[in-house]
Design a protein around this motif. Structure first.
Motif, short mmCIF file in Angstrom:
data_model
loop_
_atom_site.label_atom_id
_atom_site.label_comp_id
_atom_site.label_asym_id
_atom_site.label_seq_id
_atom_site.Cartn_x
_atom_site.Cartn_y
_atom_site.Cartn_z
N GLU A 151 -1.68 12.47 -16.51
CA GLU A 151 -2.43 13.22 -17.52
C GLU A 151 -3.02 12.32 -18.60
O GLU A 151 -4.13 12.55 -19.10
CB GLU A 151 -1.53 14.27 -18.16
CG GLU A 151 -2.25 15.14 -19.20
CD GLU A 151 -1.35 16.21 -19.78
OE1 GLU A 151 -1.87 16.99 -20.61
OE2 GLU A 151 -0.16 16.27 -19.41
N ASP A 161 -8.78 19.37 -10.95
CA ASP A 161 -7.59 20.23 -10.89
C ASP A 161 -6.47 19.55 -11.67
O ASP A 161 -5.73 18.72 -11.13
CB ASP A 161 -7.20 20.45 -9.43
CG ASP A 161 -6.10 21.50 -9.28
OD1 ASP A 161 -5.53 21.90 -10.32
OD2 ASP A 161 -5.81 21.92 -8.15
N THR A 162 -6.35 19.88 -12.94
CA THR A 162 -5.36 19.22 -13.80
C THR A 162 -3.93 19.71 -13.55
O THR A 162 -2.98 19.09 -14.03
CB THR A 162 -5.72 19.45 -15.28
OG1 THR A 162 -5.79 20.86 -15.54
CG2 THR A 162 -7.06 18.80 -15.61
N ASP A 163 -3.76 20.80 -12.80
CA ASP A 163 -2.41 21.32 -12.52
C ASP A 163 -1.57 20.35 -11.70
O ASP A 163 -0.34 20.43 -11.71
CB ASP A 163 -2.50 22.65 -11.78
CG ASP A 163 -3.09 23.76 -12.64
OD1 ASP A 163 -3.08 23.61 -13.88
OD2 ASP A 163 -3.58 24.76 -12.07
#
Length: 247
Positions: free
Chosen positions: A41, A80-82
């Motif tokens: 992240e 898609d940061t998940d």
């Protein structure tokens, strides 16, 4: 480098080894991840083509950075940061275009350490069905023309007779439209009207998909058109002779 040999800030970047196939107009995901698994992240992530400074997508601080993004990808990319906690950064490209075809690089940076991996995106598009028609005399036969548009990459054209035999001698022209898609025109000289049906097929070599159209050559048409052409030549010759008589 073996598992366990990594320093705290070191990692490998891994992308797919096989090309990714994308259909024109669809959405596609370009997968990329780091090893060993760590949360990405707060890393800098950059997808780019031939030049580092001309980016497809940039993520840092941690948010999307559009300052260096190529105009071609504006409004067409998302991340898609998940999956960041699992070390994955999957880039989605929306509404695939012919110009998206080619090689990409996935780049990760953590502080002063960085790594990258490459992958290839193969864009494919199946266009219109071929349109086949007879245009007129051609030497001692007739000319049959096959046209199709909206294909990518450059399609393969094939002519066949009813027995499946291929016609090898024909002319072909290709052109690109404003969207980078191919149109094709192929002309075949048919000298034997007894051949009956003539089939034109257009094949996408990546998808192995084709569209086919057949046309019937009526018996005697070759001779009829050849007779008409000779009659036109004879009329023109007589006109020239008549004109010469007035000189």
């Amino acid at each position: 480098m073996l598992p366990g040999d990594f320093e705290a800030e070191e990692f490998l970047v891994i992308g797919p080894s096989d090309p990714i196939i994308a259909i024109v107009g669809s959405d596609i995901i370009l997968p990329c991840c780091v090893y060993p698994v760590m949360n990405v992240e707060n890393m800098e992530l950059r997808w780019f083509r031939s030049k580092f400074s001309k980016a497809v997508f940039i993520y840092q601080n941690p948010q999307e950075d559009m300052e260096e993004q190529m105009d071609q990808y504006m409004g067409r990319t998302s991340l898609d940061t998940d999956l960041h906690s699992q070390g994955e950064a999957a880039l989605r490209i929306h509404k695939i275009q012919a110009a998206d075809n080619g090689k990409y690089t996935c780049f990760f940076r953590k502080e002063n350490f960085y790594e990258e991996a490459g992958l290839e995106l193969k864009v494919a598009g199946v266009g219109s069905a071929p349109q086949v028609h007879i245009t007129g005399p051609e030497e001692d036969g007739v000319c049959v023309v096959c046209r199709a548009a909206g294909w990518f990459p450059k399609p393969q054209v094939k002519w066949q007779d009813p027995s499946g035999g291929k016609f090898l001698a024909f002319s072909e022209t290709q052109a690109l439209d404003a969207e980078g898609l191919f149109s094709v025109e192929a002309a075949l000289a048919v000298r034997d009207s007894a051949v009956g049906n003539v089939t034109c097929s257009i094949l996408n070599p990546i998808l192995d998909q084709e569209k086919v159209m057949a046309i019937f050559i009526p018996g005697g048409l070759c001779c009829l058109l050849l007779y008409q052409r000779k009659a036109e030549y004879l009329a023109a010759w007589r006109k020239a002779q008549l004109y010469a008589g007035f000189l």
